[in-house]
Write a protein that holds these residues in place. Structure first.
Motif, mmCIF file in Angstrom:
data_model
loop_
_atom_site.group_PDB
_atom_site.id
_atom_site.type_symbol
_atom_site.label_atom_id
_atom_site.label_comp_id
_atom_site.label_asym_id
_atom_site.label_seq_id
_atom_site.Cartn_x
_atom_site.Cartn_y
_atom_site.Cartn_z
ATOM 1 N N PHE A 14 0.420 9.009 0.119
ATOM 2 C CA PHE A 14 1.165 10.032 -0.617
ATOM 3 C C PHE A 14 1.406 11.276 0.222
ATOM 4 N N ARG B 19 -7.618 3.776 3.602
ATOM 5 C CA ARG B 19 -7.830 3.264 2.247
ATOM 6 C C ARG B 19 -6.706 2.307 1.857
ATOM 7 N N GLY C 16 0.832 -1.204 0.000
ATOM 8 C CA GLY C 16 0.000 0.000 0.000
ATOM 9 C C GLY C 16 0.862 1.247 0.000
ATOM 10 N N MET C 17 0.249 2.358 -0.440
ATOM 11 C CA MET C 17 1.028 3.589 -0.487
ATOM 12 C C MET C 17 0.201 4.773 0.003
ATOM 13 N N TYR D 246 -13.096 1.216 -1.820
ATOM 14 C CA TYR D 246 -12.712 1.054 -3.230
ATOM 15 C C TYR D 246 -11.754 -0.117 -3.440
ATOM 16 N N ASN E 107 -4.791 12.605 -0.750
ATOM 17 C CA ASN E 107 -5.490 12.590 -2.042
ATOM 18 C C ASN E 107 -6.695 11.664 -2.021
ATOM 19 N N PRO E 108 -7.673 11.970 -1.151
ATOM 20 C CA PRO E 108 -8.875 11.137 -1.184
ATOM 21 C C PRO E 108 -9.593 11.285 -2.520
ATOM 22 N N PHE E 109 -10.263 10.230 -2.938
ATOM 23 C CA PHE E 109 -11.100 10.341 -4.140
ATOM 24 C C PHE E 109 -12.248 11.294 -3.818
ATOM 25 N N PRO E 110 -12.695 12.061 -4.772
ATOM 26 C CA PRO E 110 -13.856 12.940 -4.496
ATOM 27 C C PRO E 110 -15.146 12.131 -4.392
ATOM 28 N N LYS E 111 -15.133 11.176 -3.487
ATOM 29 C CA LYS E 111 -16.317 10.347 -3.240
ATOM 30 C C LYS E 111 -16.529 10.333 -1.735
#
Lengths: 255, 442
Positions: free
Chosen positions: A94, A164, A91-92, A110, A98-102
């Motif tokens: 960052f 995540r 896993g990474m 996900y 940078n969450p997904f816009p969800k």
């Protein structure tokens, strides 16, 4: 499991971007169930090396990696290896959250969804909850799992990103300066979390802050201008470095 | 050696500062003036279009009671439809003359006109209108029915102020006596103006009957073309954009493709027209003047613009989203379809709608594939007819009307422009709303 079991073993790794020689003959052994910190001045290649470990550099066309990187004894650059499958195991997190816009739920769910890790809704719910609990954010978001992940504060976003990454059940967690965009309080929370994650994962963290490296890591690697200058127990590196460059960086004379 | 400036008060502006302030003020005024000129041009344009075109939506109608004599329309008295159809419009025309004679007697109108001249103020479409009505309902034969006929374009022009007694001095189409007669009918309420839905829904008419011409069939033609453009350009454009932006390696070949897409976007539309003529009509033998060919040509024309705007929308999605998806072990395609594409969708839709709007107003390529010059008088009845049988399109219809001789068509061309603009403005509004509503900020 013995804390000195080697999880990742990199041997004579060289990285080239077109004509730039970014990583020069780096060999490093990353133990499981501990935190390994990569430190060094900007542009020393620590992030580049980190991105070699889960083959994120594959997405950069000009990037050429040579040498061997073994995960549990298997070369991850072997042609038989599917980088997509590899990244599910490593896993990474960052630099910038940078969450997904969800929704928060969909962010965490996900990974399990695309890898088929959960059978049915209740299973997935449990998995999401577990990941958020481990990332020490469950209490803060449990009542608004359907709210967008982008609406959280920076520190919360980063912990959702960690959740995540955890949710896909990786064996190694790579963190590329995970606290550089966060305030001291959020940083402290993340550092505490990293220390807990060590129980289950091999954690590799790239950081600009030597204090952070000293606080959270057991092993430290000091990079300078593409070479690995020194690698060893964090205590040793910070109290009794062998290389004058390491000493210079740690004491603030260079870097 | 740089010396510190000698003391100067902040309240006294230096010469250089004065010049700079003056220049800024000039620029400010220039900008305002430019915007003012732009807005007044727009206002002039809009007022001209509305004043010249609004007349087309109003039409003069003559309301008459016509006795549908059995002796003329159904000599055998069988009401057999096949027999009734044998009576052409020539059989119906005399009934109108009779109707006028009766009105003159009944309402006490003074006129020297012959019944033929009186009947001439009615549109040439009147007899056909009656015939259609009777064939629809043969039971009307033998009764007296009220009809609302179109007045011919000269009488219509007289009501709208376009035609006056002075302008028709040497005109063979209409006489001053007919205008006098019309005046009396207006007073009696037999002639009057009302909203003309047939202009929006109806078909084009021959150049003898401007009053009967409508843009409806051309709207259907345009709609069919837009369907073809949407169905072809959207998938092809989005697919190629995604490939170029997300998957294609960056090398000479893709550079070459990229440059050429940009070049294609700048190619004059008439070039696409002649390409369509050569390929779709001459080589593939698709029907001439058909909306499907128009749609194909406009697809070619729209694709480069669509690809460019789609790629811009994809580029605007931050790379961190792609990294995040790859980082949890999503494949490139999963990352693109689960995360990048949904975020780019509003931009893609906006680009598509603007591309469609551009295609809707395009006239030049239609010139070469025969959609201009075709008189669209028949409403297509099936989908395949709508695509394959010859038709016109809105801009083509407007061009067609503008070049016809009768001034009544000129008014219709302006009216057509109003309808076309309403479509374009609506599409742009949808595009703006979409962009506003779904715009993501990171």
């Amino acid at each position: 499991m013995n804390s000195q079991t080697i999880k990742i073993s990199a041997r004579h790794v060289d990285v080239h971007y077109d004509k730039t020689h970014a990583i020069k003959d780096v060999s490093v052994e990353i133990p499981s169930n501990s935190v390994t910190a990569f430190i060094g001045p900007s542009g020393c290649g620590k992030s580049t090396f980190l991105r070699c470990l889960n083959r994120m550099n594959d997405t950069i066309e000009s990037c050429q990696v040579s040498g061997d990187i073994l995960l549990d004894g298997e070369n991850i650059y072997d042609p038989k290896v599917d980088p997509v499958q590899l990244r599910a195991k490593i896993g990474m997190v960052f630099q910038k959250p940078n969450p997904f816009p969800k929704s928060i739920y969909d962010n965490v769910a996900y990974g399990p969804r695309i890898h088929g890790l959960a059978q049915g809704k209740s299973d997935l719910d449990a998995l999401v909850e577990q990941a958020l609990r481990r990332a020490a954010i469950w209490e803060e978001v449990k009542d608004r799992l359907s709210a967008p992940g982008t609406g959280l504060s920076g520190g919360q976003q980063q912990r959702v990103c960690i959740a995540r990454a955890i949710a896909t059940a990786p064996e190694v967690l790579l963190m590329d300066e995970p606290c550089s965009a966060l305030d001291p309080i959020a940083t402290a929370q993340i550092e505490e979390l990293i220390d807990e994650l060590r129980q289950n994962y091999a954690v590799v963290i790239v950081t600009h802050s030597m204090h952070q490296a000293a606080r959270v890591s057991q092993k430290t690697a000091f990079f300078h201008m593409g070479t690995l200058v020194e690698f060893g127990d964090t205590k040793t590196i910070f109290t009794n470095p062998t290389d004058p460059r390491t000493e210079g960086y740690i004491t603030g004379r260079i870097g | 050696m740089i010396e510190p400036n000698p003391y100067k008060s902040l309240f006294a502006a230096s010469a250089q500062n004065k010049r700079r302030a003056a220049a800024e003020k000039r620029f400010h005024r220039l900008g305002l003036a430019a915007i003012f000129v732009g807005l007044s041009m727009l206002a002039i344009l809009m007022t001209t279009i509305v004043t010249k075109g609004s007349g087309a939506f109003q039409q003069s109608f003559i309301t008459l009671d016509v006795a549908l004599l059995e002796a003329k329309l159904d000599k055998k008295g069988t009401r057999d439809l096949d027999n009734l159809k044998k009576v052409t419009t020539f059989g119906y025309a005399p009934l109108i003359k009779v109707a006028f004679e009766q009105v003159v007697v009944a309402r006490g109108i003074e006129t020297d006109l012959t019944s033929k001249d009186m009947a001439a103020i009615v549109s040439k479409s009147a007899a056909a209108q009656m015939r259609d009505c009777v064939l629809n309902d043969p039971g009307l034969i033998g009764t007296t029915a009220e009809f609302k006929f179109l007045a011919n374009s000269w009488i219509d022009g007289y009501l709208k102020g376009r035609v006056t007694r002075e302008t028709i001095a040497n005109n063979k189409n209409v006489s001053i006596a007919q205008l006098d007669f019309a005046d009396q009918l207006i007073e009696l309420g037999i002639i009057g103006k009302s909203f003309n839905i047939q202009f929006i829904l109806g078909a084009d008419a021959s150049d003898q009957r401007p009053e009967d011409a409508g843009i409806g069939v051309a709207i259907i033609g345009s709609f069919a073309m837009m369907c073809v453009v949407l169905l072809l350009a959207l998938p092809i454009g989005v697919a190629s954009s995604i490939y170029l932006e997300e998957f294609a390696p960056k090398n000479r070949l893709t550079d070459f493709i990229e440059v050429n897409i940009a070049n294609l976007a700048a190619v004059p539309s008439i070039v696409f027209g002649i390409l369509g003529l050569a390929i779709f009509i001459n080589t593939m033998h698709l029907p001439q003047s058909a909306p499907v060919v128009g749609g194909l040509v406009l697809t070619l024309m729209t694709l480069p613009t669509l690809i460019i705007s789609t790629r811009a929308a994809l580029k605007a999605v931050p790379p961190s989203i792609r990294s995040a998806a790859l980082g949890v072990g999503a494949s490139k395609m999963q990352s693109t379809f689960h995360h990048v594409l949904p975020l780019a969708a509003p931009g893609i839709l906006t680009g598509t709608i603007l591309g469609l709007a551009q295609a809707l107003g395009e006239t030049a390529p239609l010139l070469l594939i025969g959609m201009i010059g075709y008189v669209a008088t028949n409403m297509p009845e099936t989908v395949s007819q709508g695509l394959l049988s010859p038709n016109s399109a809105m801009p083509a219809q407007i061009y067609e009307w503008a070049k016809r001789a009768d001034p009544a068509f000129y008014e219709r061309a302006w009216g057509g422009i109003i309808i076309l603009l309403i479509f374009l403005v609506t599409m742009n509004l949808i595009a703006v709303t979409l962009r506003r509503r779904f715009e993501q900020r990171w």
